[in-house]
Design a protein around this motif. Structure first.
Motif, short mmCIF file in Angstrom:
data_model
loop_
_atom_site.label_atom_id
_atom_site.label_comp_id
_atom_site.label_asym_id
_atom_site.label_seq_id
_atom_site.Cartn_x
_atom_site.Cartn_y
_atom_site.Cartn_z
N HIS A 223 18.03 -1.90 3.05
CA HIS A 223 16.88 -1.94 2.37
C HIS A 223 15.62 -1.71 3.66
O HIS A 223 15.76 -2.20 4.48
N VAL A 224 14.60 -1.41 3.26
CA VAL A 224 13.50 -1.12 4.33
C VAL A 224 12.57 -2.17 4.33
O VAL A 224 12.15 -2.68 3.07
N THR A 225 12.40 -2.86 5.41
CA THR A 225 11.51 -4.00 5.49
C THR A 225 10.26 -3.64 6.26
O THR A 225 10.12 -2.76 7.05
N ASN A 226 9.23 -4.92 6.36
CA ASN A 226 8.27 -4.73 7.23
C ASN A 226 7.15 -3.48 7.06
O ASN A 226 6.72 -2.93 7.91
N ALA A 227 7.18 -3.01 5.56
CA ALA A 227 6.35 -2.11 5.31
C ALA A 227 4.65 -2.37 5.55
O ALA A 227 3.97 -1.83 6.08
N PHE A 228 4.57 -3.72 5.34
CA PHE A 228 3.17 -4.59 5.65
C PHE A 228 3.46 -5.84 6.17
O PHE A 228 4.88 -6.28 5.72
N SER B 151 20.41 5.57 -2.27
CA SER B 151 19.06 5.01 -1.91
C SER B 151 17.80 5.49 -2.82
O SER B 151 17.78 6.42 -3.59
N PHE B 152 16.53 4.74 -2.53
CA PHE B 152 15.46 5.08 -3.34
C PHE B 152 14.38 5.07 -2.33
O PHE B 152 14.08 4.39 -1.59
N PRO B 153 13.35 6.24 -2.46
CA PRO B 153 12.29 6.59 -1.39
C PRO B 153 11.27 5.40 -1.48
O PRO B 153 10.50 5.52 -0.40
N VAL B 154 11.18 4.86 -2.69
CA VAL B 154 9.82 3.86 -2.71
C VAL B 154 10.17 2.64 -3.15
O VAL B 154 11.31 2.24 -3.61
N SER B 155 9.25 1.72 -2.81
CA SER B 155 9.56 0.41 -3.61
C SER B 155 8.45 0.16 -4.77
O SER B 155 7.41 0.71 -4.70
N ILE B 156 9.00 -0.16 -5.79
CA ILE B 156 8.05 -0.62 -6.99
C ILE B 156 7.96 -2.03 -7.37
O ILE B 156 9.08 -2.82 -7.53
N LYS C 242 7.25 2.87 2.95
CA LYS C 242 7.10 2.92 4.55
C LYS C 242 7.66 4.17 5.00
O LYS C 242 9.06 4.52 4.86
N PHE C 243 6.80 5.08 5.47
CA PHE C 243 7.01 6.48 5.83
C PHE C 243 7.94 6.37 7.22
O PHE C 243 8.79 7.13 7.52
N ASN C 244 7.54 5.61 8.02
CA ASN C 244 8.09 5.37 9.34
C ASN C 244 7.82 4.20 10.00
O ASN C 244 7.07 3.35 9.36
N GLU C 245 7.96 3.83 11.40
CA GLU C 245 7.75 2.73 11.77
C GLU C 245 6.43 2.22 12.00
O GLU C 245 5.87 1.18 12.47
N HIS C 246 5.51 3.44 11.96
CA HIS C 246 4.08 3.14 12.28
C HIS C 246 3.28 3.44 10.81
O HIS C 246 1.87 2.62 10.94
N ARG D 127 -1.31 0.87 5.92
CA ARG D 127 -1.17 0.25 7.41
C ARG D 127 -0.64 1.36 8.30
O ARG D 127 0.21 1.89 8.25
N LEU D 128 -1.41 1.03 9.55
CA LEU D 128 -1.14 1.87 10.92
C LEU D 128 -0.85 1.19 11.96
O LEU D 128 -1.50 0.16 12.42
N LYS D 129 0.53 0.99 12.50
CA LYS D 129 0.82 0.14 13.44
C LYS D 129 0.50 0.67 14.92
O LYS D 129 0.62 1.61 15.06
N LEU D 130 -0.45 -0.12 15.55
CA LEU D 130 -1.10 0.17 16.85
C LEU D 130 -0.05 -0.09 17.84
O LEU D 130 0.11 0.48 19.10
N SER D 131 0.48 -1.48 17.81
CA SER D 131 1.56 -1.93 18.84
C SER D 131 2.44 -2.91 18.29
O SER D 131 2.59 -2.89 16.84
N LYS D 132 3.13 -3.57 18.89
CA LYS D 132 4.12 -4.47 18.49
C LYS D 132 3.76 -5.48 17.50
O LYS D 132 4.22 -5.87 16.46
N ARG D 133 2.80 -5.90 17.80
CA ARG D 133 2.14 -7.34 17.11
C ARG D 133 0.78 -6.97 16.31
O ARG D 133 0.25 -7.92 15.56
N VAL D 134 0.08 -5.77 16.64
CA VAL D 134 -1.38 -5.35 16.07
C VAL D 134 -1.01 -4.17 14.98
O VAL D 134 -0.48 -3.14 15.70
#
Length: 294
Positions: free
Chosen positions: A36-41, A128-133, A170-174, A206-213
């Motif tokens: 499962h994909v986590t931390n999309a937000f 697998s499924f490409p999105v969360s609902i 969540k398209f990628n880690e960012h 959401r666009l990830k800028l760094s590890k925590r921001v």
């Protein structure tokens, strides 16, 4: 003798190499597990609206939300900091894909509650499924005294309801993106010309800028049910800052309300005229039950 030893070594090396090749074939043919994909937000909210993320099983999310006054109110009002509206909320994960929550806002002295369920979880691997609902249903109740006490007022007139469908990926880690059509029903409206039913389409990113921001934004387009000359589409832009067990969100928004019914149907401030409010969301996770990994 030496030739016999050399021949024996060659036979041993051949069989070792053959065994490694067979093991590699087994590893390649072994079916992969679904992950499962986590931390999309980083939070269960984008900023104002719900996100595709859930509270983990046995976790309690204590949420404190503040919205200050409008920045264009000037230095005499300390650019809005002299005023403050807030919501205190408690969200609890019954399961990894089932969350309940309650809250209270001083805007309209309003109580709210919701149930949030994720029937489909974005994943990778076979099947697998490409999105969360995610499905959300909520209720709000105003508790402030009636302004017109001459007529008979019913408790049901204090109630409003909303239903929401969130489709996110969540398209990628960012980068993560979600769409969320929302339906709001108010049992009582202020004017006869207003509609009880309001339809909106939310967009969260959401666009990830760094590890925590990360930069986060949510926007709700009011499709039907409100006079657009009076009411405006709520839009919020801000930052996620993760600090251990806390998620701290700093934001700018034209909305005062802090639940779906409130910010979708009661936003009158205009970004174009500088009617923007500074605010923050503070989320603190406590483990109060047996925690289960995602």
């Amino acid at each position: 003798m030496k030739k016999s030893i050399i021949a024996l070594l060659c036979i041993v090396l051949y069989h070792v190499s053959l065994a490694q090749d067979l093991l590699s074939l087994v590893d390649k043919n072994e079916p992969k597990k679904i992950e499962h994909v986590t931390n999309a937000f980083k939070s269960s909210r984008v900023l104002n609206g719900h996100s595709m993320e859930m509270i983990g099983k046995g976790e309690l999310d204590v949420r404190i939300l503040h919205r200050f006054g409008e920045i264009n109110s000037g230095p005499n009002n300390l650019f809005g900091l002299d005023q403050a509206n807030m919501r205190l909320g408690f969200d609890y994960g019954l399961l990894n894909s089932l969350t309940i929550g309650i809250g209270r806002s001083n805007v309209g002295k309003e109580l709210d509650g919701f149930i949030k369920f994720r029937p489909v979880w974005q994943s990778t691997g076979p099947g697998s499924f490409p999105v969360s609902i995610v499905l959300v249903t909520g209720i709000t109740a105003q508790t402030q005294p009636w302004t017109d006490t001459a007529k008979k007022n019913y408790f049901s007139n204090r109630l409003a309801f909303y239903n929401e469908l969130i489709i996110g990926r969540k398209f990628n880690e960012h980068f993560s993106l979600q769409l969320s059509p929302v339906f709001v029903h108010r049992n009582l409206v202020a004017l006869a010309s207003e509609e009880n039913d309001v339809y909106a389409l939310g967009i969260g990113a959401r666009l990830k800028l760094s590890k925590r921001v990360a930069v986060v934004a949510d926007y709700h387009y009011i499709a039907k049910g409100l006079d657009k000359n009076v009411y405006k589409d709520p839009f919020s832009l801000g930052f996620d800052i993760e600090t251990g067990g806390h998620v701290f969100q700093l934001l700018f928004t034209n909305a005062t309300g802090m639940n779906e019914k409130s910010f979708i149907t009661n936003t009158t401030s205009n970004w174009g005229k500088g009617s923007i409010r500074f605010g923050f969301n503070l989320s603190r996770i406590f483990t109060v039950g047996k925690r289960r990994n995602h």
